[in-house]
Motif scaffolding. Structure first.
Motif, mmCIF file in Angstrom:
data_model
loop_
_atom_site.group_PDB
_atom_site.id
_atom_site.type_symbol
_atom_site.label_atom_id
_atom_site.label_comp_id
_atom_site.label_asym_id
_atom_site.label_seq_id
_atom_site.Cartn_x
_atom_site.Cartn_y
_atom_site.Cartn_z
ATOM 1 N N SER A 80 -10.314 8.943 -34.777
ATOM 2 C CA SER A 80 -10.766 10.096 -34.005
ATOM 3 C C SER A 80 -11.479 9.661 -32.737
ATOM 4 O O SER A 80 -11.243 10.200 -31.645
ATOM 5 N N LEU A 81 -12.359 8.659 -32.873
ATOM 6 C CA LEU A 81 -13.115 8.180 -31.722
ATOM 7 C C LEU A 81 -12.194 7.512 -30.701
ATOM 8 O O LEU A 81 -12.372 7.680 -29.486
ATOM 9 N N ALA A 82 -11.206 6.767 -31.182
ATOM 10 C CA ALA A 82 -10.270 6.110 -30.256
ATOM 11 C C ALA A 82 -9.509 7.150 -29.437
ATOM 12 O O ALA A 82 -9.292 6.967 -28.229
ATOM 13 N N ARG A 83 -9.115 8.236 -30.076
ATOM 14 C CA ARG A 83 -8.422 9.300 -29.341
ATOM 15 C C ARG A 83 -9.356 9.943 -28.312
ATOM 16 O O ARG A 83 -8.940 10.259 -27.186
ATOM 17 N N ALA A 84 -10.621 10.134 -28.681
ATOM 18 C CA ALA A 84 -11.571 10.737 -27.753
ATOM 19 C C ALA A 84 -11.830 9.829 -26.556
ATOM 20 O O ALA A 84 -11.929 10.297 -25.412
ATOM 21 N N VAL A 85 -11.941 8.530 -26.816
ATOM 22 C CA VAL A 85 -12.167 7.584 -25.726
ATOM 23 C C VAL A 85 -10.982 7.590 -24.762
ATOM 24 O O VAL A 85 -11.148 7.601 -23.534
ATOM 25 N N GLU A 86 -9.781 7.592 -25.319
ATOM 26 C CA GLU A 86 -8.581 7.598 -24.462
ATOM 27 C C GLU A 86 -8.513 8.878 -23.635
ATOM 28 O O GLU A 86 -8.223 8.845 -22.428
ATOM 29 N N TYR A 87 -8.827 9.991 -24.272
ATOM 30 C CA TYR A 87 -8.742 11.276 -23.571
ATOM 31 C C TYR A 87 -9.781 11.367 -22.455
ATOM 32 O O TYR A 87 -9.468 11.735 -21.322
ATOM 33 N N THR A 88 -11.032 11.027 -22.761
ATOM 34 C CA THR A 88 -12.087 11.171 -21.753
ATOM 35 C C THR A 88 -11.980 10.125 -20.647
ATOM 36 O O THR A 88 -12.551 10.318 -19.565
ATOM 37 N N SER A 89 -11.251 9.049 -20.906
ATOM 38 C CA SER A 89 -11.070 8.027 -19.863
ATOM 39 C C SER A 89 -9.997 8.407 -18.855
ATOM 40 O O SER A 89 -9.986 7.907 -17.726
ATOM 41 N N THR A 90 -9.084 9.295 -19.253
ATOM 42 C CA THR A 90 -7.989 9.697 -18.358
ATOM 43 C C THR A 90 -8.147 11.115 -17.826
ATOM 44 O O THR A 90 -7.603 11.440 -16.774
ATOM 45 N N ARG A 91 -8.870 11.944 -18.537
ATOM 46 C CA ARG A 91 -9.083 13.322 -18.121
ATOM 47 C C ARG A 91 -10.172 13.366 -17.052
ATOM 48 O O ARG A 91 -11.293 12.868 -17.271
ATOM 49 N N GLU A 92 -9.874 13.942 -15.904
ATOM 50 C CA GLU A 92 -10.838 13.976 -14.806
ATOM 51 C C GLU A 92 -11.433 15.371 -14.637
ATOM 52 O O GLU A 92 -10.780 16.383 -14.881
ATOM 53 N N GLN A 93 -12.682 15.382 -14.224
ATOM 54 C CA GLN A 93 -13.389 16.617 -13.903
ATOM 55 C C GLN A 93 -14.261 16.347 -12.681
ATOM 56 O O GLN A 93 -15.004 15.360 -12.643
ATOM 57 N N PHE A 94 -14.125 17.200 -11.664
ATOM 58 C CA PHE A 94 -14.846 17.026 -10.394
ATOM 59 C C PHE A 94 -14.550 15.660 -9.772
ATOM 60 O O PHE A 94 -15.424 14.989 -9.228
ATOM 61 N N GLY A 95 -13.303 15.217 -9.927
ATOM 62 C CA GLY A 95 -12.858 14.006 -9.262
ATOM 63 C C GLY A 95 -13.204 12.698 -9.935
ATOM 64 O O GLY A 95 -13.019 11.628 -9.349
ATOM 65 N N ARG A 96 -13.688 12.756 -11.168
ATOM 66 C CA ARG A 96 -13.980 11.509 -11.875
ATOM 67 C C ARG A 96 -13.713 11.701 -13.365
ATOM 68 O O ARG A 96 -13.756 12.828 -13.882
ATOM 69 N N PRO A 97 -13.445 10.583 -14.095
ATOM 70 C CA PRO A 97 -13.145 10.702 -15.527
ATOM 71 C C PRO A 97 -14.322 11.293 -16.306
ATOM 72 O O PRO A 97 -15.496 11.058 -15.968
ATOM 73 N N LEU A 98 -13.999 12.042 -17.332
ATOM 74 C CA LEU A 98 -15.042 12.618 -18.180
ATOM 75 C C LEU A 98 -15.925 11.539 -18.799
ATOM 76 O O LEU A 98 -17.110 11.764 -19.060
ATOM 77 N N SER A 99 -15.351 10.367 -19.027
ATOM 78 C CA SER A 99 -16.098 9.305 -19.689
ATOM 79 C C SER A 99 -17.262 8.782 -18.856
ATOM 80 O O SER A 99 -18.131 8.078 -19.377
ATOM 81 N N THR A 100 -17.292 9.115 -17.573
ATOM 82 C CA THR A 100 -18.404 8.649 -16.729
ATOM 83 C C THR A 100 -19.622 9.552 -16.835
ATOM 84 O O THR A 100 -20.684 9.209 -16.311
#
Length: 375
Positions: free
Chosen positions: A218-238
């Motif tokens: 579950s965590l691996a999927r979340a990390v992959e998603y938030t690393s590629t999904r952008e919001q306000f011009g930057r990845p969610l993971s930031t």
């Protein structure tokens, strides 16, 4: 403690990772519905990963179940191992081992367990069982059920025996669960003495290992998603909030893993492990549901999609939480176990009153405070 896997355990875990990764795909899991994936089950048994559990021990099984949990592979692997192969190998008679282990290893027979029974099933003097187990995982796939009676004796029951009735039950996770009803059903005794407690401790540890894999996936999927999904011009993971949630989930997952490893290692070494198995179960129950909630939450709106792969991890995590028992129940059992094993603390003798000493015959002089003497 040494949690480093042996060469045999590492090889088995690597092979399991490849098989689960290749065959437990999202499309195949969706097609399996609530049943098991027959092709995947055949691949596991043909590769010897079911029979190998007898050799790699409980710690090896925990490593294998982690790989299953990462993909939520739809096979009765945990149930067959902890309620079939390990109990028969550890507590069965020579005849039972010779008869049951080969068919369990090849997948011709599938085992599960009616745990926790909570005293619902009784055994007659001639070994016939009566009672019900409301929810048994993988019962619809099983040929044999390990049943504890009210006296904590263990019995093996065939699902096709007279007096045995099974009914489908839908649970949170698609585990082919069912209701087991026994009416004078013939059964064979398995083991004696503390076999029940040993099987229960091993099962709790194994399912905690499965939860560690579910959470890691579950965590691996979340990390992959938030690393590629952008919001306000930057990845969610930031975003700091995302990083903190992911970090907490990682620490929870590691806590589940290490407590499961410790309990499995102690059981393999023949050391007392009931408290450690309960600790692993508590972490898997309490922390596990936190992790799968985080995994779904970090997917945002996608996490609400019931068809998204992360939703399977959410369902499995919640089902394992329910199956292992809620945290308060596990803590209550752990506390009762610890308090029962603690030796009584001897009473500390009460200090004598100085006035009593002063009045006693031949008593030494008891002075007051230094300030009093000076006065």
């Amino acid at each position: 403690m040494d949690f480093r896997p042996t060469e045999e355990q590492a090889a088995a875990a690597g092979l399991a990772a490849r098989i689960f990764g290749d065959l437990a795909t999202h499309d195949r899991l969706a097609a399996a519905g609530t049943g098991s994936d027959a092709e995947l089950w055949k691949a596991l048994t043909t590769a010897g990963l079911t029979a190998a559990v007898e050799d790699v021990g409980l710690l090896g099984l925990v490593l294998l179940l982690e790989e299953q949990g990462r993909t939520t592979a739809q096979v009765p692997y945990a149930a067959t191992c902890v309620y079939g192969i390990l109990p028969v190998a550890g507590h069965g008679s020579p005849e039972q081992r010779a008869r049951l282990l080969p068919v369990l290893g090849t997948g011709e027979a599938v085992a599960t367990g009616a745990f926790p029974a909570r005293g619902r099933i009784t055994a007659s003097p001639d070994g016939r069982l009566t009672g019900t187990a409301p929810v048994v995982p993988w019962l619809r796939e099983a040929t044999h059920v390990l049943v504890p009676d009210a006296d904590r004796a263990l019995w093996f029951v065939r699902t096709d025996a007279p007096g045995v009735r099974t009914e489908p039950v839908e649970t949170t996770a698609p585990w082919s669960a069912g209701r087991l009803s026994l009416t004078g059903a013939p059964a064979e005794r398995l083991g004696a003495g503390d076999a029940h407690d040993q099987v229960l401790a091993a099962a709790r540890t194994a399912f905690a290992g499965l939860q560690a894999g579910v959470c890691a996936g579950s965590l691996a999927r979340a990390v992959e998603y938030t690393s590629t999904r952008e919001q306000f011009g930057r990845p969610l993971s930031t975003n700091q909030a995302v990083m903190l949630r992911a970090a907490d989930a990682h620490m929870d997952t590691e806590a589940i893993r290490v407590t499961a490893y410790e309990a499995a290692w102690r059981i393999d070494e023949g050391l007392p492990a009931r408290e450690h198995a309960l600790t692993a179960a508590w972490w898997a129950s309490e922390a596990g549901k936190r992790v799968v909630h985080t995994g779904q939450h970090l997917h945002g709106g996608m996490g609400a999609d019931l068809d998204h792969p992360v939703h399977r991890h959410f369902l499995w995590g919640r089902q394992l939480d329910a199956y292992l028992g809620c945290g308060s129940e596990l803590l209550a059992e752990l506390g009762a176990l610890i308090s029962a094993e603690e030796p009584d603390t001897p009473d500390t003798p009460e200090a004598p009153d100085p006035a009593d000493l002063a009045d006693a015959p031949d008593a030494p002089h008891v002075s007051g405070t230094p300030e009093g003497d000076d006065a």
